[in-house]
Design a protein around this motif. Structure first.
Motif, PDB file in Angstrom:
ATOM      1  N   VAL A  97      15.724  -1.421  22.659  1.00 35.33           N
ATOM      2  CA  VAL A  97      16.705  -1.438  21.567  1.00 35.33           C
ATOM      3  C   VAL A  97      17.967  -0.674  21.971  1.00 35.33           C
ATOM      4  O   VAL A  97      19.087  -1.105  21.674  1.00 35.33           O
ATOM      5  N   HIS A 217      16.087  -1.289  12.873  1.00 38.49           N
ATOM      6  CA  HIS A 217      14.813  -1.512  13.547  1.00 38.49           C
ATOM      7  C   HIS A 217      13.825  -0.433  13.109  1.00 38.49           C
ATOM      8  O   HIS A 217      14.168   0.751  13.121  1.00 38.49           O
ATOM      9  N   CYS A 238      12.305  -5.925  13.750  1.00 37.73           N
ATOM     10  CA  CYS A 238      13.744  -6.154  13.881  1.00 37.73           C
ATOM     11  C   CYS A 238      14.325  -6.671  12.563  1.00 37.73           C
ATOM     12  O   CYS A 238      13.593  -7.174  11.710  1.00 37.73           O
ATOM     13  N   CYS A 244      14.822 -10.092  17.408  1.00 36.98           N
ATOM     14  CA  CYS A 244      13.553  -9.998  18.127  1.00 36.98           C
ATOM     15  C   CYS A 244      13.608 -10.830  19.413  1.00 36.98           C
ATOM     16  O   CYS A 244      13.143 -10.393  20.472  1.00 36.98           O
TER      17      CYS A 244
END
Length: 367
Positions: A97, A217, A238, A244
């Protein structure tokens, strides 16, 4: 001892390493895992999966991912399944992320900020630093490109219920920013944990994305609540299925191994394990607090009553260092607040059964 396990130039100190060096090891108070130990049925499922290690694990993480989705959203898991991705512990997903956020801000140095509390789990800041973010102090009022909060906060035990958490996010994230909320310890809250969690705030996540282009997230390390840190099991929810898919593009294939997938498939069915967790953790934590304050009433205990650990301010670095040494010598290591957290007078102590707490308290009687 445990300090020598870590390459301090490249890695962040973490608890849970000392047991392998102790000939008299009894119990590990340095990690915040469930006092019940690993669920027996899920452990057996992981053992059985060893017989299939000549095969690749499922590239789509199924059926484990669907099993986890059903655990997270019992009534509407099909609607949200596409937003869920599993990983090799939360650490892999944190890095994914952070890297994805960096891609969105490749024209300048993006800014990063952690929780409003003075310290939290360090992997978020480590990953942000490694990827070139400008790190702002928690007290800095500026909105940032990336916001990461561990809630409940490990190690301090601070906790935002869901509405204050949403307000804090809105006040601190910039338009187009990325948010990670780590809820790894939140399932300890109660059997109603979903109702005070961002996993149920679908409309909030949708509105933040559609109106502000803020991607939220929700991160979980499942190795604490189910006491399986050696397996490395994490997940991230997500804001959309598209987000995702973007993470999957940069995730290495087969990052979750076969035994871990089988463990998840089994463990989410073990309702009795969680019921016992919710029934007794708060009681055992209160017992631990009473025993600690019975030794030193001046010690300050931090953290919510439902958590699987206590964060203890012993008043001085000298006493905290001595406590760490005495616990190690007795075979019941605790987590020093000095390495990683730089909280020199603090010690983190996991919630454990009464007989194991007796050993720790006996070791600290000379303090």
């Amino acid at each position: 001892m445990a300090n020598t396990v870590w390459d301090t130039k490249t890695q962040t100190f973490h608890g849970g390493q000392e047991h392998m060096f102790l000939d008299n090891f009894i119990e590990d108070f340095s990690v915040t895992t469930n006092y019940l130990g690993t669920p027996v049925g899920a452990l057996e499922a992981a053992k059985q999966a060893i017989h299939d290690i000549h095969h690749y694990p499922a590239a789509n993480q199924e059926p484990a991912k669907t099993s986890l989705a059903q655990f997270l959203w019992p009534n509407d898991y099909k609607e949200h399944h596409g937003r869920l991705l599993m990983g090799n512990g939360a650490s892999e997903l944190i890095d994914l992320v952070v890297r994805q956020c960096l891609k969105q801000h490749d024209t300048n140095q993006p800014t990063w900020k952690g929780s409003p509390w003075n310290v939290q789990y360090q992997e978020y800041q480590r990953s942000a630093t490694t990827n070139g973010f400008k790190i702002l102090e928690p007290s800095n009022p500026d909105r940032v490109d990336m916001l990461c909060i561990v809630n409940p906060c490990n190690p301090t035990g601070d906790y935002f219920s869901v509405e204050p958490l949403k307000a804090w996010i809105k006040a601190n994230i910039a338009v187009g920013g990325t948010v990670i909320v780590d809820e790894s310890m939140q399932p300890w809250h109660s059997c109603e944990f979903r109702n005070d969690s961002l996993i149920s705030e679908h409309e909030f996540a949708r509105e933040m994305w559609e109106q502000e282009k803020v991607s939220i997230h929700v991160m979980h390390s499942w190795t604490k609540i189910w006491s399986c840190t050696g397996l490395r099991i994490g997940s991230v929810i997500c804001p959309t299925a598209m987000h995702c898919e973007q993470l999957k593009k940069i995730q290495v294939p087969w990052s979750v191994n076969g035994p871990a997938l089988k463990f998840v498939e089994a463990v989410v069915q073990d309702k009795a394990y969680l019921e016992e967790t919710w029934q007794h953790t708060t009681r055992l934590r209160a017992h631990l607090v009473d025993r600690l304050l019975g030794l030193h009433p001046e010690w300050i205990i931090h953290g919510k009553p439902f958590l699987s650990w206590v964060w203890v301010d012993m008043g001085s670095q000298q006493m905290a260092d001595q406590a760490v040494d005495l616990a190690r010598q007795a075979g019941v290591p605790v987590r020093s607040g000095t390495p990683g957290y730089k909280c020199l007078s603090f010690v983190r102590v996991a919630v454990r059964k009464e007989t194991e707490v007796d050993v720790l308290i006996s070791a600290w009687k000379s303090l």
